[in-house]
Scaffold this motif. Structure first.
Motif, PDB file in Angstrom:
ATOM      1  N   VAL A 115       0.855  -1.185   0.000  1.00 47.78           N
ATOM      2  CA  VAL A 115       0.000   0.000   0.000  1.00 47.78           C
ATOM      3  C   VAL A 115       0.885   1.226   0.000  1.00 47.78           C
ATOM      4  CG1 VAL A 115      -1.645   1.342   1.381  1.00 47.78           C
ATOM      5  CG2 VAL A 115      -1.918  -1.132   1.185  1.00 47.78           C
ATOM      6  N   ASP A 116       0.523   2.231  -0.765  1.00 44.04           N
ATOM      7  CA  ASP A 116       1.243   3.501  -0.758  1.00 44.04           C
ATOM      8  C   ASP A 116       0.244   4.611  -1.038  1.00 44.04           C
ATOM      9  OD1 ASP A 116       3.345   5.169  -0.405  1.00 44.04           O
ATOM     10  OD2 ASP A 116       4.380   4.676  -2.270  1.00 44.04           O
ATOM     11  N   GLY A 117       0.576   5.819  -0.605  1.00 46.55           N
ATOM     12  CA  GLY A 117      -0.371   6.908  -0.739  1.00 46.55           C
ATOM     13  C   GLY A 117       0.242   8.185  -1.268  1.00 46.55           C
ATOM     14  N   SER A 118      -0.595   9.084  -1.739  1.00 51.67           N
ATOM     15  CA  SER A 118      -0.170  10.416  -2.160  1.00 51.67           C
ATOM     16  C   SER A 118      -1.274  11.404  -1.795  1.00 51.67           C
ATOM     17  CB  SER A 118       0.136  10.453  -3.664  1.00 51.67           C
ATOM     18  OG  SER A 118      -0.976   9.997  -4.401  1.00 51.67           O
ATOM     19  N   GLN A 119      -1.005  12.681  -1.978  1.00 51.17           N
ATOM     20  CA  GLN A 119      -1.935  13.681  -1.479  1.00 51.17           C
ATOM     21  C   GLN A 119      -1.836  14.975  -2.248  1.00 51.17           C
ATOM     22  OE1 GLN A 119       0.201  13.099   1.937  1.00 51.17           O
ATOM     23  NE2 GLN A 119       1.413  14.964   1.865  1.00 51.17           N
ATOM     24  N   LEU A 120      -2.887  15.770  -2.168  1.00 49.47           N
ATOM     25  CA  LEU A 120      -2.885  17.143  -2.635  1.00 49.47           C
ATOM     26  C   LEU A 120      -3.191  18.028  -1.436  1.00 49.47           C
ATOM     27  CD1 LEU A 120      -4.799  17.126  -6.060  1.00 49.47           C
ATOM     28  CD2 LEU A 120      -2.344  17.370  -5.669  1.00 49.47           C
ATOM     29  N   GLY A 136      -3.114   3.810  -2.990  1.00 43.57           N
ATOM     30  CA  GLY A 136      -3.135   2.704  -3.935  1.00 43.57           C
ATOM     31  C   GLY A 136      -2.706   1.415  -3.263  1.00 43.57           C
ATOM     32  N   PHE A 137      -3.290   0.309  -3.690  1.00 40.53           N
ATOM     33  CA  PHE A 137      -2.887  -0.984  -3.128  1.00 40.53           C
ATOM     34  C   PHE A 137      -2.762  -2.014  -4.236  1.00 40.53           C
ATOM     35  CE2 PHE A 137      -7.506  -0.663  -2.698  1.00 40.53           C
ATOM     36  CZ  PHE A 137      -7.981  -1.867  -3.199  1.00 40.53           C
ATOM     37  N   PHE A 138      -1.876  -2.963  -3.987  1.00 42.26           N
ATOM     38  CA  PHE A 138      -1.554  -4.015  -4.950  1.00 42.26           C
ATOM     39  C   PHE A 138      -1.522  -5.343  -4.214  1.00 42.26           C
ATOM     40  CE2 PHE A 138       1.988  -6.188  -7.481  1.00 42.26           C
ATOM     41  CZ  PHE A 138       1.132  -6.617  -8.492  1.00 42.26           C
ATOM     42  N   VAL A 139      -2.380  -6.247  -4.630  1.00 45.45           N
ATOM     43  CA  VAL A 139      -2.448  -7.592  -4.045  1.00 45.45           C
ATOM     44  C   VAL A 139      -2.107  -8.589  -5.140  1.00 45.45           C
ATOM     45  CG1 VAL A 139      -3.877  -9.287  -2.848  1.00 45.45           C
ATOM     46  CG2 VAL A 139      -4.259  -6.834  -2.462  1.00 45.45           C
ATOM     47  N   ASN A 140      -0.998  -9.301  -4.964  1.00 43.98           N
ATOM     48  CA  ASN A 140      -0.514 -10.227  -5.992  1.00 43.98           C
ATOM     49  C   ASN A 140      -0.418 -11.632  -5.411  1.00 43.98           C
ATOM     50  OD1 ASN A 140       0.678 -11.508  -8.139  1.00 43.98           O
ATOM     51  ND2 ASN A 140       2.384 -10.071  -8.351  1.00 43.98           N
ATOM     52  N   PRO A 141      -1.276 -12.558  -5.845  1.00 44.87           N
ATOM     53  CA  PRO A 141      -1.255 -13.921  -5.282  1.00 44.87           C
ATOM     54  C   PRO A 141      -0.102 -14.788  -5.796  1.00 44.87           C
ATOM     55  CG  PRO A 141      -2.957 -13.729  -6.950  1.00 44.87           C
ATOM     56  CD  PRO A 141      -2.390 -12.347  -6.771  1.00 44.87           C
ATOM     57  N   HIS A 142       0.581 -14.356  -6.848  1.00 49.77           N
ATOM     58  CA  HIS A 142       1.700 -15.133  -7.411  1.00 49.77           C
ATOM     59  C   HIS A 142       1.301 -16.593  -7.641  1.00 49.77           C
ATOM     60  CE1 HIS A 142       4.026 -11.806  -5.462  1.00 49.77           C
ATOM     61  NE2 HIS A 142       4.588 -11.819  -6.645  1.00 49.77           N
ATOM     62  N   ARG A 153      -8.092   3.798  -2.970  1.00 50.76           N
ATOM     63  CA  ARG A 153      -9.098   4.392  -2.101  1.00 50.76           C
ATOM     64  C   ARG A 153      -8.824   5.886  -2.072  1.00 50.76           C
ATOM     65  NH1 ARG A 153      -9.492   1.013   3.453  1.00 50.76           N
ATOM     66  NH2 ARG A 153     -11.161   2.526   3.787  1.00 50.76           N
ATOM     67  N   MET A 154      -9.875   6.673  -2.211  1.00 50.04           N
ATOM     68  CA  MET A 154      -9.707   8.114  -2.333  1.00 50.04           C
ATOM     69  C   MET A 154     -10.623   8.831  -1.361  1.00 50.04           C
ATOM     70  SD  MET A 154     -10.390  10.515  -5.701  1.00 50.04           S
ATOM     71  CE  MET A 154      -9.215   9.596  -6.693  1.00 50.04           C
ATOM     72  N   GLU A 155     -10.153   9.962  -0.866  1.00 54.18           N
ATOM     73  CA  GLU A 155     -10.967  10.762   0.040  1.00 54.18           C
ATOM     74  C   GLU A 155     -10.691  12.242  -0.198  1.00 54.18           C
ATOM     75  OE1 GLU A 155     -11.640  11.344   4.850  1.00 54.18           O
ATOM     76  OE2 GLU A 155     -10.882   9.434   4.072  1.00 54.18           O
ATOM     77  N   VAL A 156     -11.764  13.009  -0.394  1.00 54.65           N
ATOM     78  CA  VAL A 156     -11.674  14.461  -0.513  1.00 54.65           C
ATOM     79  C   VAL A 156     -11.884  15.064   0.870  1.00 54.65           C
ATOM     80  CG1 VAL A 156     -12.740  16.533  -1.481  1.00 54.65           C
ATOM     81  CG2 VAL A 156     -12.421  14.509  -2.922  1.00 54.65           C
ATOM     82  N   LEU A 157     -11.049  16.027   1.227  1.00 47.95           N
ATOM     83  CA  LEU A 157     -11.143  16.676   2.529  1.00 47.95           C
ATOM     84  C   LEU A 157     -11.752  18.066   2.359  1.00 47.95           C
ATOM     85  CD1 LEU A 157      -7.686  15.654   4.040  1.00 47.95           C
ATOM     86  CD2 LEU A 157      -9.877  14.486   4.229  1.00 47.95           C
ATOM     87  N   ALA A 158     -12.895  18.266   2.988  1.00 51.10           N
ATOM     88  CA  ALA A 158     -13.613  19.532   2.922  1.00 51.10           C
ATOM     89  C   ALA A 158     -12.992  20.542   3.887  1.00 51.10           C
ATOM     90  CB  ALA A 158     -15.089  19.307   3.252  1.00 51.10           C
ATOM     91  N   PRO A 159     -13.346  21.819   3.775  1.00 50.59           N
ATOM     92  CA  PRO A 159     -12.715  22.852   4.612  1.00 50.59           C
ATOM     93  C   PRO A 159     -12.711  22.548   6.105  1.00 50.59           C
ATOM     94  CG  PRO A 159     -13.979  23.892   2.867  1.00 50.59           C
ATOM     95  CD  PRO A 159     -14.239  22.414   2.755  1.00 50.59           C
ATOM     96  N   GLU A 160     -13.818  22.077   6.647  1.00 51.95           N
ATOM     97  CA  GLU A 160     -13.864  21.805   8.089  1.00 51.95           C
ATOM     98  C   GLU A 160     -12.896  20.695   8.493  1.00 51.95           C
ATOM     99  OE1 GLU A 160     -15.381  23.282  10.702  1.00 51.95           O
ATOM    100  OE2 GLU A 160     -15.836  24.861   9.253  1.00 51.95           O
ATOM    101  N   GLU A 161     -12.647  19.772   7.578  1.00 50.91           N
ATOM    102  CA  GLU A 161     -11.729  18.668   7.873  1.00 50.91           C
ATOM    103  C   GLU A 161     -10.269  19.091   7.753  1.00 50.91           C
ATOM    104  OE1 GLU A 161     -13.958  14.719   6.320  1.00 50.91           O
ATOM    105  OE2 GLU A 161     -13.705  16.287   4.794  1.00 50.91           O
ATOM    106  N   LEU A 189      -3.241   7.608   7.883  1.00 49.78           N
ATOM    107  CA  LEU A 189      -4.288   6.804   8.521  1.00 49.78           C
ATOM    108  C   LEU A 189      -5.038   5.957   7.497  1.00 49.78           C
ATOM    109  CD1 LEU A 189      -5.799   9.360  11.088  1.00 49.78           C
ATOM    110  CD2 LEU A 189      -4.026   7.636  11.456  1.00 49.78           C
ATOM    111  N   LEU A 190      -5.248   6.511   6.301  1.00 51.67           N
ATOM    112  CA  LEU A 190      -5.941   5.738   5.268  1.00 51.67           C
ATOM    113  C   LEU A 190      -5.063   4.594   4.774  1.00 51.67           C
ATOM    114  CD1 LEU A 190      -8.553   5.523   3.659  1.00 51.67           C
ATOM    115  CD2 LEU A 190      -7.551   7.042   1.930  1.00 51.67           C
ATOM    116  N   GLU A 191      -3.750   4.820   4.711  1.00 52.66           N
ATOM    117  CA  GLU A 191      -2.842   3.727   4.362  1.00 52.66           C
ATOM    118  C   GLU A 191      -2.950   2.598   5.376  1.00 52.66           C
ATOM    119  OE1 GLU A 191       1.103   5.218   4.086  1.00 52.66           O
ATOM    120  OE2 GLU A 191       0.763   6.367   2.254  1.00 52.66           O
ATOM    121  N   VAL A 192      -2.926   2.950   6.651  1.00 53.42           N
ATOM    122  CA  VAL A 192      -2.991   1.937   7.712  1.00 53.42           C
ATOM    123  C   VAL A 192      -4.343   1.233   7.695  1.00 53.42           C
ATOM    124  CG1 VAL A 192      -2.989   1.588  10.209  1.00 53.42           C
ATOM    125  CG2 VAL A 192      -1.277   3.085   9.153  1.00 53.42           C
ATOM    126  N   GLU A 193      -5.419   1.990   7.542  1.00 50.67           N
ATOM    127  CA  GLU A 193      -6.759   1.379   7.479  1.00 50.67           C
ATOM    128  C   GLU A 193      -6.836   0.388   6.322  1.00 50.67           C
ATOM    129  OE1 GLU A 193      -9.602   4.496   7.105  1.00 50.67           O
ATOM    130  OE2 GLU A 193      -8.945   5.525   8.938  1.00 50.67           O
TER     131      GLU A 193
END
Length: 422
Positions: A115-120, A136-142, A153-161, A189-193
Motif C-alpha cells: 500500500v502507498d499513498g499520495s496527497q494534494l 493505492g494498493f496491490f495484491v498479488n497472489p503469485h 481508495r480516495m478521500e476528498v477533505l472539505a474545509p472543516e476537515e 491513517l488511510l494507508e494503515v486502514e
C-alpha cells in the motif's frame, strides 16, 4: 535559474569545511565499526550483552537496540568468519539476472500486499480550501489462475476537515487556518486502514495449502513513529494509535508485516554501541549525529546478506506503545551493490514464530522483480501517485463541481502567472 559560473566560486569558498567534515566522519565511523566487529569477543551471549545495557524500564536511558536469540545464532560462527561483524550471509551468487529471477520463483504461491499513498495539499491561493488523499494498493497472489488486484481508495477533505486542530488564531491572526498536517495524517491513517482491511480479507481467504507465512504485507515506512514526537496532540496520538493497530492486527491474524525503509537514518545500533562502550574501563566512542546504523556495515555486505534481528529499544515514542513497547524488531538487508543496506522493521512475533527467514526470502524475491526495490511497493506507488497533470485535472473538476452548485471558485493571478512560467 542556477548561475553555474558563480556556483564553483561558492563551493570553493566552503571546501575546507567539507574536507573537515569528511575527515571527522571517517574517523568516527571507523571507531564505531571497530566496536561492532569486536562484540563477539566482549559478549559471548545475548544475555550477557543485555545485562550491560540500561534496564528496559520507563525513565531509563535508551538502549537503542537489544539483542535477540539471533545474536546467539550469529555468535556460533562469528570467530570463524573473515569479517567479524554481525551478519548472516545470503550464501547465493547470481551470475546473471536470469539466474536471480529463477531463484525468485520461491515466491510462487505467496500473496504479497503493498500500500502507498499520495496527497494534494490545500491550495492557499484558492478561494475554497480542499485536500485530496489517494491510497493505492496491490495484491498479488503469485499463483496461476489467480489474478492480481490494483486499485485505489480516495478521500476528498472539505474545509472543516482541514482546520488545524491546535493552532490558536490569536497567536498569529494572519496565519493560514488550514493545516497540511491534517492532509498528511489522513493519508497515513488511510494507508494503515487499508492495510489492516487487506490483512483481514487475506487472512479470511487463506487456504490450507498456502504457506504459513502468506500473505506478506509491505508497508513503505517505519513501524516506529518517532517523527510524531515533535507533533502536538491530537496528531501525535493518532499516529501512535495507527502504528499500534498495524502491529496488533498483524500479530492477531499472524500476517507477516514488513516496514521497508529504503534510506534509513536510524541510530539504534549506534546508541547501543555507545551504551556498551560506556561500561568499559576506557570508553572511546563519542556521541555523534554524523553517522547512522546502515553505515556500520559499509563495504562488508554482499547482495542478500542481512544482519541479525534486534529489538528496537528507543525510550522515546515507544514508551507510548505501552505493553507493545518492545514489539518491533529490525534488521538491515543489502539490496543493492553500492548503497548502504535497507532497514526492515517487523513485529517481534515473526521472530518468535520462526518465520523470519522465509519471509525475508520473499522480500529478496520482490526486490529482484523490482530491479532493486520491492516490485509490490513500486506498483502500489505507481497506482497511487498524483502527478501535476492530475492536480490540474482535479482542480478543473472541482471548479466545475462547485459551479454546478452555484458556488464560485477562484484563485490568485499570482498562481496563474507562476503556472504559465513553470
Amino acid at each position: 535559474m542556477l548561475h553555474k559560473g558563480k556556483l564553483q566560486a561558492a563551493l570553493n569558498a566552503k571546501k575546507g569545511q567539507f574536507s573537515l567534515f569528511d575527515g571527522s566522519f571517517n574517523e568516527q565511523l571507523g571507531m564505531y565499526q571497530y566496536a561492532l566487529e569486536h562484540l563477539y569477543e566482549r559478549y559471548p551471549s545475548s544475555s550477557q550483552m543485555e545485562h550491560m545495557l540500561p534496564p528496559d524500564e520507563i525513565g531509563m536511558p535508551s538502549a537503542g537496540a537489544r539483542p535477540t536469540l539471533e545474536f546467539d545464532r550469529w555468535l556460533v560462527n562469528a570467530v570463524n568468519q573473515t569479517y567479524h561483524g554481525p551478519v548472516f550471509p545470503f550464501g547465493r551468487d547470481f551470475g546473471t539476472h536470469e539466474q536471480a529471477r529463477q531463484w525468485a520463483e520461491c515466491i510462487e504461491g505467496v500473496t504479497t500486499i503493498a500500500v502507498d499513498g499520495s496527497q494534494l495539499m490545500p491550495w492557499r491561493d484558492a478561494s475554497i480550501p480542499v485536500g485530496l488523499v489517494q491510497v493505492g494498493f496491490f495484491v498479488n497472489p503469485h499463483a496461476r489462475g489467480r489474478t492480481y488486484t490494483k486499485d485505489v481508495r480516495m478521500e476528498v477533505l472539505a474545509p472543516e476537515e482541514l482546520m488545524d486542530d491546535v493552532k490558536n488564531d490569536m497567536e498569529d491572526p494572519d496565519s493560514y487556518p488550514y493545516s497540511e498536517m491534517q492532509v498528511t495524517q489522513r493519508r497515513y491513517l488511510l494507508e494503515v486502514e487499508t492495510i489492516c482491511d487487506l490483512m483481514r480479507q487475506q487472512a479470511a481467504a487463506r487456504r490450507e495449502e498456502d504457506p504459513i507465512y502468506s500473505p506478506v504485507v509491505f508497508f513503505d515506512g517505519s513501524l516506529v513513529v518517532s517523527f510524531a514526537l515533535t507533533m502536538p496532540n491530537p496528531y501525535r496520538q493518532r499516529y501512535i494509535d495507527a502504528a499500534l493497530s498495524l502491529l496488533r492486527t498483524s500479530e492477531e491474524l499472524r500476517v507477516p508485516l514488513i516496514g521497508y525503509i529504503d534510506t534509513s537514518y536510524a541510530r539504534d545500533m549506534i546508541t547501543m554501541l555507545r551504551r556498551l562502550d560506556a561500561t568499559l574501563p576506557r570508553p572511546v566512542l563519542r556521541d555523534t549525529k554524523k553517522i547512522h546504523d546502515a553505515l556500520l556495515w559499509r563495504g562488508h555486505l554482499r547482495w542478500g546478506d542481512r544482519t541479525p534481528a534486534m529489538l528496537c529499544a528507543r525510550n522515546d515514542v515507544l514508551e507510548s506503545y505501552g505493553p507493545d513497547h518492545n514489539s518491533v524488531a529490525f534488521c538491515y538487508l543489502q539490496t543493492t551493490a553500492v548503497r548502504p543496506p535497507t532497514r526492515l522493521e517487523f513485529p517481534r512475533w515473526m521472530l518468535d514464530d520462526g518465520i523470519l527467514d522465509p519471509v525475508l526470502d520473499i522480500v529478496r524475491a520482490e526486490i529482484i522483480a523490482g530491479n532493486g526495490y520491492p516490485y509490490a511497493i513500486e506498483t502500489a506507488d505507481a497506482v497511487s501517485v498524483i502527478t501535476m497533470q492530475d492536480r490540474n485535472e482535479f482542480y478543473g473538476q472541482f471548479q466545475t463541481f462547485l459551479e454546478r452548485q452555484g458556488v464560485k471558485f477562484t484563485y490568485s493571478t499570482k498562481s496563474l502567472s507562476k503556472n504559465r512560467r513553470r
